[in-house]
Design a protein around this motif. Structure first.
Motif, PDB file in Angstrom:
ATOM      1  N   THR A 104      52.659  93.758  18.780  1.00 25.56           N
ATOM      2  CA  THR A 104      53.556  94.885  19.039  1.00 25.56           C
ATOM      3  C   THR A 104      54.198  94.788  20.414  1.00 25.56           C
ATOM      4  O   THR A 104      55.239  95.402  20.645  1.00 25.56           O
ATOM      5  CB  THR A 104      52.809  96.238  18.929  1.00 25.56           C
ATOM      6  N   MET A 105      53.593  94.000  21.308  1.00 25.56           N
ATOM      7  CA  MET A 105      54.138  93.846  22.652  1.00 25.56           C
ATOM      8  C   MET A 105      55.040  92.621  22.808  1.00 25.56           C
ATOM      9  O   MET A 105      55.588  92.401  23.881  1.00 25.56           O
ATOM     10  CB  MET A 105      53.001  93.797  23.661  1.00 25.56           C
ATOM     11  N   VAL A 106      55.190  91.832  21.764  1.00 22.02           N
ATOM     12  CA  VAL A 106      56.112  90.689  21.823  1.00 22.02           C
ATOM     13  C   VAL A 106      57.532  91.243  21.849  1.00 22.02           C
ATOM     14  O   VAL A 106      57.903  92.051  21.007  1.00 22.02           O
ATOM     15  CB  VAL A 106      55.927  89.753  20.607  1.00 22.02           C
ATOM     16  N   ARG A 107      58.309  90.816  22.815  1.00 24.88           N
ATOM     17  CA  ARG A 107      59.682  91.308  22.951  1.00 24.88           C
ATOM     18  C   ARG A 107      60.733  90.245  22.686  1.00 24.88           C
ATOM     19  O   ARG A 107      61.887  90.571  22.443  1.00 24.88           O
ATOM     20  CB  ARG A 107      59.902  91.908  24.342  1.00 24.88           C
ATOM     21  N   SER A 108      60.345  88.968  22.742  1.00 26.17           N
ATOM     22  CA  SER A 108      61.343  87.932  22.492  1.00 26.17           C
ATOM     23  C   SER A 108      60.674  86.671  21.964  1.00 26.17           C
ATOM     24  O   SER A 108      59.518  86.389  22.258  1.00 26.17           O
ATOM     25  CB  SER A 108      62.124  87.613  23.765  1.00 26.17           C
ATOM     26  N   ILE A 109      61.445  85.946  21.168  1.00 23.48           N
ATOM     27  CA  ILE A 109      61.078  84.612  20.726  1.00 23.48           C
ATOM     28  C   ILE A 109      62.223  83.727  21.184  1.00 23.48           C
ATOM     29  O   ILE A 109      63.355  83.882  20.705  1.00 23.48           O
ATOM     30  CB  ILE A 109      60.885  84.536  19.200  1.00 23.48           C
ATOM     31  N   GLY A 110      61.929  82.838  22.095  1.00 18.52           N
ATOM     32  CA  GLY A 110      63.005  82.070  22.716  1.00 18.52           C
ATOM     33  C   GLY A 110      63.859  83.009  23.539  1.00 18.52           C
ATOM     34  O   GLY A 110      63.373  83.749  24.377  1.00 18.52           O
ATOM     35  N   GLN A 111      65.153  83.017  23.298  1.00 16.80           N
ATOM     36  CA  GLN A 111      66.070  83.904  24.021  1.00 16.80           C
ATOM     37  C   GLN A 111      66.500  85.105  23.184  1.00 16.80           C
ATOM     38  O   GLN A 111      67.343  85.877  23.600  1.00 16.80           O
ATOM     39  CB  GLN A 111      67.322  83.112  24.437  1.00 16.80           C
ATOM     40  N   CYS A 112      65.911  85.259  22.011  1.00 16.41           N
ATOM     41  CA  CYS A 112      66.293  86.333  21.095  1.00 16.41           C
ATOM     42  C   CYS A 112      65.269  87.467  21.133  1.00 16.41           C
ATOM     43  O   CYS A 112      64.074  87.232  21.011  1.00 16.41           O
ATOM     44  CB  CYS A 112      66.394  85.772  19.671  1.00 16.41           C
TER      45      CYS A 112
END
Length: 170
Positions: A104-112
């Motif tokens: 739930t705290m992940v805000r980005s994968i790579g630059q997205c």
């Protein structure tokens, strides 16, 4: 005394054999940046490695190296569908809360920019497959309606391959 030791050793072996490693399976949906147009090309191609790295970074940031080490043995991104943005994650029962809070705290994968949404939580891969198939088929139909005539045979084949991957999960 030797007989007692033998019984103790035998009972211990029976106890070790009876203990099972229990996993939990999470079916999660990945929402990309809401400001992006879904009909256009996605800014990132989701793979198991990309998703796994983003979640591991979040675990490390929120729970430290010891938190990551406690999950790393059982953590696995089992399935990722780049078209429907659905993934299946396996984790030990004891580490479920850490993993769930970290996703739930992940805000980005790579630059997205991304956001995770839990669709189903189960204790067996069979129950997980049923839920994932149901969600993936519904999202595939929604994607086909959204794309209309712009859908290519390659995309249709990729969707069919992803559905087949779910069916053979074990």
């Amino acid at each position: 005394l030797i007989y007692f030791y033998f019984l103790l050793q035998t009972d211990l072996q029976l106890w070790i054999i009876m203990v099972r490693f229990r996993n939990r399976y999470l079916v999660m949906e990945i929402f990309l940046d809401p400001n992006k147009d879904l009909a256009k090309d996605d800014p990132i191609i989701l793979t198991a490695n990309n998703v796994s790295k983003a979640i591991k970074d979040s675990i490390r940031q929120n729970f430290g190296e010891c938190g990551l080490a406690s999950l790393i043995g059982s953590f696995q991104v089992t399935y990722v569908n780049n078209i429907t943005k659905l993934c299946i994650i396996r984790v030990a029962r004891e580490g479920l809360e850490k993993l769930w809070s970290s996703t739930t705290m992940v805000r980005s994968i790579g630059q997205c920019q991304v956001m995770f949404n839990l669709l189903d939580l189960s204790g067996s891969i069979r129950a997980c497959k049923v839920a994932a198939l149901k969600c993936d088929e519904a999202k595939s139909e929604q994607y086909k309606q959204l794309m209309g005539d712009n859908i290519t045979p390659e995309i249709t084949e990729t969707m069919q391959n992803c559905l087949e991957k779910i069916k053979i999960l074990s």
